[in-house]
Structure formats: structure tokens, C-alpha cells
Design a protein around this motif. Structure first.
Motif, PDB file in Angstrom:
ATOM      1  N   SER A  41       0.842  -1.194   0.000  1.00 57.35           N
ATOM      2  CA  SER A  41       0.000   0.000   0.000  1.00 57.35           C
ATOM      3  C   SER A  41       0.879   1.247   0.000  1.00 57.35           C
ATOM      4  CB  SER A  41      -0.965   0.007   1.184  1.00 57.35           C
ATOM      5  OG  SER A  41      -0.334   0.443   2.362  1.00 57.35           O
ATOM      6  N   LEU A  42       2.046   1.177   0.639  1.00 53.59           N
ATOM      7  CA  LEU A  42       2.994   2.294   0.593  1.00 53.59           C
ATOM      8  C   LEU A  42       3.495   2.508  -0.831  1.00 53.59           C
ATOM      9  CD1 LEU A  42       5.108   1.813   3.848  1.00 53.59           C
ATOM     10  CD2 LEU A  42       3.430   3.588   3.375  1.00 53.59           C
ATOM     11  N   ALA A  43       3.733   1.387  -1.532  1.00 59.69           N
ATOM     12  CA  ALA A  43       4.186   1.498  -2.918  1.00 59.69           C
ATOM     13  C   ALA A  43       3.112   2.170  -3.765  1.00 59.69           C
ATOM     14  CB  ALA A  43       4.526   0.122  -3.474  1.00 59.69           C
ATOM     15  N   LEU A  44       1.838   1.818  -3.537  1.00 60.76           N
ATOM     16  CA  LEU A  44       0.749   2.460  -4.273  1.00 60.76           C
ATOM     17  C   LEU A  44       0.658   3.937  -3.921  1.00 60.76           C
ATOM     18  CD1 LEU A  44      -2.061  -0.243  -4.070  1.00 60.76           C
ATOM     19  CD2 LEU A  44      -0.685   0.380  -6.052  1.00 60.76           C
ATOM     20  N   ASP A  45       0.854   4.251  -2.632  1.00 62.78           N
ATOM     21  CA  ASP A  45       0.840   5.650  -2.215  1.00 62.78           C
ATOM     22  C   ASP A  45       1.941   6.440  -2.915  1.00 62.78           C
ATOM     23  OD1 ASP A  45      -1.308   5.222  -0.573  1.00 62.78           O
ATOM     24  OD2 ASP A  45      -0.137   5.131   1.279  1.00 62.78           O
ATOM     25  N   GLN A  46       3.110   5.818  -3.054  1.00 66.32           N
ATOM     26  CA  GLN A  46       4.212   6.511  -3.722  1.00 66.32           C
ATOM     27  C   GLN A  46       3.896   6.760  -5.192  1.00 66.32           C
ATOM     28  OE1 GLN A  46       7.574   4.032  -2.883  1.00 66.32           O
ATOM     29  NE2 GLN A  46       7.907   4.909  -0.853  1.00 66.32           N
ATOM     30  N   VAL A  47       3.258   5.780  -5.852  1.00 68.94           N
ATOM     31  CA  VAL A  47       2.871   5.965  -7.250  1.00 68.94           C
ATOM     32  C   VAL A  47       1.840   7.087  -7.347  1.00 68.94           C
ATOM     33  CG1 VAL A  47       1.645   4.874  -9.174  1.00 68.94           C
ATOM     34  CG2 VAL A  47       3.387   3.605  -7.933  1.00 68.94           C
TER      35      VAL A  47
END
Length: 147
Positions: A41-47
Motif C-alpha cells: 500500500s505504501l508502494a501504491l501511495d508513492q505511485v
């Protein structure tokens, strides 16, 4: 259906997972699954954030263009006012009133001409191409035709 993952972790991290998994209602698999969900979910937030940053950059560039254009308009208006004040002779109130009346008439004719021109729906480039008359010589030289 759940799939098996095999991962190797350091001793301290392993002991934390074991301790958290030993609590009632928890398992090591659930702890690891929650950790992976949080990671992704952090990776999605970064995107998502990078997309917002790109959009914000586009907006800032557009605002900079607007400010630049506004500055150019202000400078042009200032220059027009300078020349108007520099070259316009002083006038009496009667002369000003007569000039304003004449200018209103001329300005109304100008607006009407612009309205008629734009209202026709025709484009300037199309009109220019329609008015242009082309001959073979415009594209091919006489020497090329002989060959």
C-alpha cells in the motif's frame, strides 16, 4: 486460496514475528500478510504521490506561463499609454467629447466587422488556400518536366 511463501529474515525480526504471532487470535502468517499489505500500500501511495507531483508541476508551469503573459500584457499596455501620452496633443473638453463620439462610431464598425468575420465560421488559412491559384511550375520546374 493462500499460497506458501518461504522467506529468510534476521534473528531480531524473526523473534518479533514469533512473539506477535503467539498472542491470542494472531498467527505468524497473519502478521507477515499484514506487513506485506502495508508494504504494497505504501508502494501504491508513492505511485499516487508521484502522479500528484507531476500534475502539480504541470499546474505550476501553466501558472508561470500565465504570469509571463500577464507581465507582457502589462508592459505592452504601459508602452501604449506612454506613446498615447507622449504624442497626443492636449485637447479641450469639447474636442474630447467629439473625439469620443467619433471613436465610439468607428469602434462599433470595427466590432461589427470582426463579428461578421468570425461569425462566418470560415478559417483564415482555408480562405488563403482557396484564394491561392497554383500552377505546375510552382511544384515542378520546366527542366524536370522535360526529363
Amino acid at each position: 486460496m493462500k499460497h506458501r511463501l518461504i522467506a529468510y529474515v534476521g534473528g531480531e525480526l524473526h523473534s518479533k514475528v514469533v512473539a506477535a504471532g503467539s498472542k491470542p487470535g494472531q498467527s505468524q502468517s497473519a502478521i507477515i500478510e499484514m506487513a506485506l499489505k502495508a508494504y504494497f500500500s505504501l508502494a501504491l501511495d508513492q505511485v499516487r504521490e508521484s502522479g500528484m507531483i507531476r500534475r502539480q508541476d504541470d499546474i505550476l508551469r501553466a501558472l508561470a506561463r500565465i504570469e509571463r503573459d500577464q507581465q507582457a500584457h502589462m508592459e505592452m499596455t504601459d508602452l501604449i499609454a506612454w506613446y498615447e501620452l507622449l504624442f497626443s496633443p492636449p485637447m479641450t473638453d469639447e474636442q474630447i467629447d467629439a473625439a469620443v463620439a467619433d471613436t465610439r462610431k468607428r469602434h462599433a464598425r470595427f466590432r461589427k466587422a470582426v463579428q461578421n468575420r468570425l461569425g462566418s465560421g470560415r478559417k483564415l488559412l482555408g480562405e488563403a488556400l482557396a484564394d491561392a491559384v497554383f500552377s505546375e511550375d510552382d511544384f515542378v520546374s520546366v527542366q524536370d518536366r522535360r526529363q
